[in-house]
Motif scaffolding. Structure first.
Motif: not given
Length: 914
Positions: A324, A361, A406, A443, A445-447, A452
């Protein structure tokens, strides 16, 4: 409770012991009634009404049921259920020998018998197979309020006339038969409830209540009976959760990290959160019974429940693995590390993680389950014939919505940490994650998305009819024959839609008017975090659009099963010698199964076709149950049978992700397998029992199951005829497919011991005291993952080698006290995982303690009929704990994964009987 004895001619007669009943919520000071006949025999015509009350009465009823059964069974009665501090019927069942439950969200949910997972357990309600609100066959017992169930019988051996049997055992839930009670009974209960963890978040609640009422009456000279019961549960469940994602020495894979010593094992990610669940369950039971004469008997019974859960989660998580990189393009690293050695391997347990990006979260998950079951049985008797027709319907629906959002700080962070290598909470030093001027929606954590949402719906439905003929004979060996047929049509339909949420204006601060008070993660040292209602933010900040991966598209499927069961059974009763009486049954089931599934083929994130596949197969299943009664309370039981259990329904889905390889021009794919045949086994059971008085017994049982086949994931040849090649030209329609397939089986074997003793057996001074103890040891040779060499994967799911229960009780002069402890060894559990997938997890041992204190006012008091109760569930605040193997599989180490506390549940309440 039926009392069997020999007439002067040595024939087998049946009587009922009628106990008082109240359908009381959890507090259960109402009176027990054990009048239910088994689903295999006609109702008795000779009734002797004897009313008894209290814990001892319940124990007498359960012991008598076990003693008189022709199979090896375990039993509990309504009074026993009521006198235990149970949230659902699952808790009550888990106290029986060889039976354990698996905790989900802090409550017992599914039942596991003799070391086999819930997928191998058959569940019936009044003898009728039940649907499931879960994804497969395993019934979720927290849907059934204990106060609406009159009795439970768990069959551990096969019986030819029991339909819907499981491979490990069959749980038959029974509701009241009002004509058996013989009097009017009205019971009202109420309880206040509080969770010891308190309000963990501003939108959570730590207080709730339980209430129930029941009415049972008889009319028209006891030819018409009515029973009605309602129960409501509003229960607060709280959760302090910590999880260490995975551990690895990434140097083995050529991925080193700044500041990490060579070959040191490091934690690769972590999370902590608090959850508050508002659980509401409404249940209704009704029964109408009509018996105008000895020749005709009609019973209509209905059960309905609605289970609603609104869950809020507020937490923080992040990855610090070697793969990561943060927004600045730099990888995560370490400073000032501390090492702890285990088995010669260095493990990083303290220091500072550098360049990580903690994610805040805020999630909201809602769920609504509805269960409905109805059955109508009509029985006509003209000696020697009895004919019964049962029509029944069972339906379960689940609607679920899962939303996650997020947020986080704009820049990478350095985080001080101390992590345990034994079960417990870690400790982390974070920057302030509650500052509304610094924590952005984005975002982190770069999802690839900013939130979602998944909405799913499923429906499970059974339509069935059963016709049985019974012919009574008067021979020295056989007392009657049963011949019957059961026609069962089942359909399970699942749909799921996945949406991604995208911020309209990029990274955004939240309007302070939409924020709640910060939530504390102080139990892991993380401090406070920004807290808000994520659904309130969707319309204001996000655009939401459907976005589904191959896995998401494959969640839609329909499975249909037509299962016809034909059976014959001879009921045995004979005098083997002057001192040995033999009773039991011998029979055969012939089961014809036609299964099919329709699912989608997903490729490249799009549906490229659908397919309907299936299979047909037949099974002949002989069974034998014999009870050798040596007199003076000594019984020896023997059971032998061939058994089968159809594959989990989600395994039968026709979903797939298949394509033609551009490299080899061969088909490759993965998915479900509608052509699966069932688990099949040969089983032998032997039990020695000694009954002492009416409420005491001791038993030792041995069991052995030889599974001819087990189902596990394999890569097998597959015919892809009819699949869309999506522009490619395959060499052949035969390719390879990764799916569930029948493979090598193995044995399950074990020993069970149980004892129930009342103090009056030993001394009058001990009258009122009692103890119930049981334990089991189970082992298996089955390797459920023969192609996986990961440590811990060679254990059959649900297998705890040791399961034990202990209960001490006192009841006299209106005072009652009971303390119970349940224990199970470590096991491999199956749980819902990321995005609704199923995952096996190594679950550590559990030891749960429950307590109840009560007082019932005497008949001479002006408050007669009133009982007061105080209860504590999970008295020791037992944590849920899992562990995971070190990811390189080269060290043999197991390290902590999840540590979650749910707190104690305190209840204070009353029960009033009119």
């Amino acid at each position: 409770m039926r009392c069997h004895h020999l007439s002067p001619r040595g024939t087998f007669r049946r009587h009922q012991l009628v106990l008082a009943c109240a359908l009381a919520l959890g507090a259960g000071t109402a009176q027990a009634q054990q009048a239910t006949t088994t689903q295999n025999t006609p109702d008795p015509t000779n009734l002797d009404a004897v009313q008894v009350t209290g814990i001892r009465a319940a124990i007498e009823s359960a012991v008598a049921t076990k003693n008189e059964s022709t199979s090896i069974v375990e039993a509990i009665s309504a009074e026993d259920i009521g006198k235990l501090p149970d949230v659902s019927i699952a808790d009550s069942i888990s106290r029986l020998p060889g039976i354990a439950t698996q905790r989900v969200d802090g409550r017992s949910q599914v039942v596991q018998i003799r070391g086999m997972s819930e997928q191998f357990v058959g569940t019936t309600l009044n003898g009728r197979e039940q649907v499931s609100t879960g994804e497969s066959r395993g019934v979720e017992f927290d849907q059934y309020p204990a106060e609406l169930i009159n009795a439970v019988t768990v069959y551990k051996t096969a019986d030819a006339a029991v339909v819907g049997q499981g491979l490990s055992g069959t749980v038959d839930l029974q509701t009241i038969r009002p004509l058996s009670l013989g009097e009017r009974r009205i019971v009202i209960t109420g309880n206040g409830e509080k969770n010891s963890l308190g309000d963990l978040s501003p939108d959570g609640d730590d207080k709730g209540y339980r209430a129930s009422a029941s009415y049972v009456d008889q009319f028209a000279d006891d030819t018409i009976g009515i029973a009605l019961g309602v129960a409501r549960l509003n229960s607060p469940f709280q959760e302090k959760h910590y999880k260490e994602w995975w551990w690895a020495n990434t140097d083995v894979w050529g991925q080193s990290q700044p500041g990490k010593p060579a070959d040191a094992i490091a934690l690769q990610g972590q999370e902590a959160w608090v959850k508050s669940r508002d659980l509401t369950r409404d249940g209704v039971m009704g029964a109408f019974e009509f018996k105008p004469n000895e020749h005709f008997h009609s019973i209509l019974d209905v059960y309905w429940s609605k289970f609603q859960q609104d869950e809020v989660m507020h937490g923080a998580m992040w990855t610090n693995d070697a793969y990561w990189t943060g927004m600045n393009g730099q990888p995560a690293g370490y400073e000032n590390i501390g090492l702890t050695e285990r088995n010669g391997f260095p493990i990083i347990t303290s220091g500072t993680q550098t360049g990580v990006q903690p994610l805040v979260r805020n999630d909201n998950n809602t769920r609504e389950d509805k269960l409905f079951s109805a059955g109508w049985t009509n029985t006509i008797s003209f000696e020697p014939w009895t004919v019964s027709l049962d029509l029944n319907y069972s339906r379960a629906e689940r609607r679920q919505s899962q939303l996650e959002t997020y947020a986080g700080l704009a820049d990478p962070q350095d985080v001080g940490f101390q992590v345990p290598i034994s079960a417990g909470y870690g400790n982390y030093s974070l920057a302030d994650l509650s500052d509304p001027n610094s924590v952005y929606l984005w975002d982190v954590q770069n999802y690839g998305h900013d939130g979602r949402l998944e909405n799913s719906w499923q429906k499970d439905e059974i339509k069935a009819g059963r016709l049985q003929f019974t012919y009574d004979v008067d021979t020295a060996i056989v007392r009657s024959f049963d011949v019957g047929a059961n026609i069962n049509r089942r359909s399970k339909d699942k749909r799921s839609d996945v949406y991604f949420a995208t911020l309209r204006n990029g990274a955004t601060l939240v309007d302070p008017s939409l924020l709640m008070s910060p939530t504390s993660l102080g139990f892991v040292g993380m401090g406070d975090i920004l807290t808000f209602n994520p659904r309130a933010l969707l319309d204001q900040y996000y655009d939401v659009a459907i976005s589904e991966s191959n896995d998401d598209l494959r969640k839609d499927y329909v499975v249909d099963e037509d299962v016809n069961t034909y059976y014959v059974r001879a009921n045995i009763d004979m005098d083997l010698t002057d001192r040995i009486r033999v009773r039991g049954n011998a029979g055969m089931q012939y089961i014809s199964t036609d299964q099919s599934s329709t699912g989608f083929n997903a490729n490249g994130g799009a549906i490229t076709g659908s397919q309907t596949l299936g299979a047909r197969y037949n099974d002949a299943l002989p069974s034998l149950n014999l009870v050798f009664d040596f007199g003076d309370g000594w019984n020896v039981r023997f059971g032998a049978a061939k058994q089968m259990m159809r594959a989990p329904i989600n395994y039968l889905s026709a979903d797939s992700s298949a394509a033609v390889s551009q490299t080899t021009s061969l088909w490759e794919g993965s998915g479900g397998n509608p052509t699966l045949e069932p688990y099949r086994a040969n089983a032998v059971d032997l039990s020695l029992e000694k009954y002492m008085g009416q409420a005491s017994y001791a038993s030792v049982a041995l069991f052995y199951k030889d599974l001819d086949t087990y189902i596990y994931r394999q890569t097998i040849p597959w015919d892809f005829t009819g699949y869309d090649p999506d522009g490619e030209t395959p060499i052949s329609n035969i390719g390879t497919f990764s799916t569930w397939a029948n493979g090598t089986g193995g044995y399950m074997r074990g020993v069970e011991a149980a004892v129930t003793l009342t103090g009056d057996l030993f001394s009058e001074a001990l009258d009122g005291f009692g103890v119930q103890l049981n334990g089991s040891y189970t082992e298996s040779s089955i390797d459920p993952d023969p192609n996986d060499n990961t440590p811990g994967t060679d254990t059959i799911p649900g297998l705890s080698k040791v399961v034990a229960n202990a209960t001490l009780f006192y009841e006299k002069y209106g005072w009652g006290a009971r303390i119970s402890q349940r224990y199970r060894d470590p096991y491999r559990g199956e749980y819902s995982s990321l995005f609704g997938q199923r995952q096996y997890r190594n679950t550590l041992s559990e030891r749960s303690v429950d307590l109840q204190l009560s007082y019932e006012f005497p008949e001479t008091s002006a408050l007669k009929g009133l009982s007061l109760m105080f209860q504590v569930n999970n008295l020791t605040n037992e944590a849920f704990r899992t562990e995971v193997s070190e990811s390189t599989n080269s060290t043999g180490l197991f390290l902590p994964e999840e540590y979650t506390e749910y707190g104690r549940q305190y209840l204070l309440g009353f029960s009033y009987r009119l």
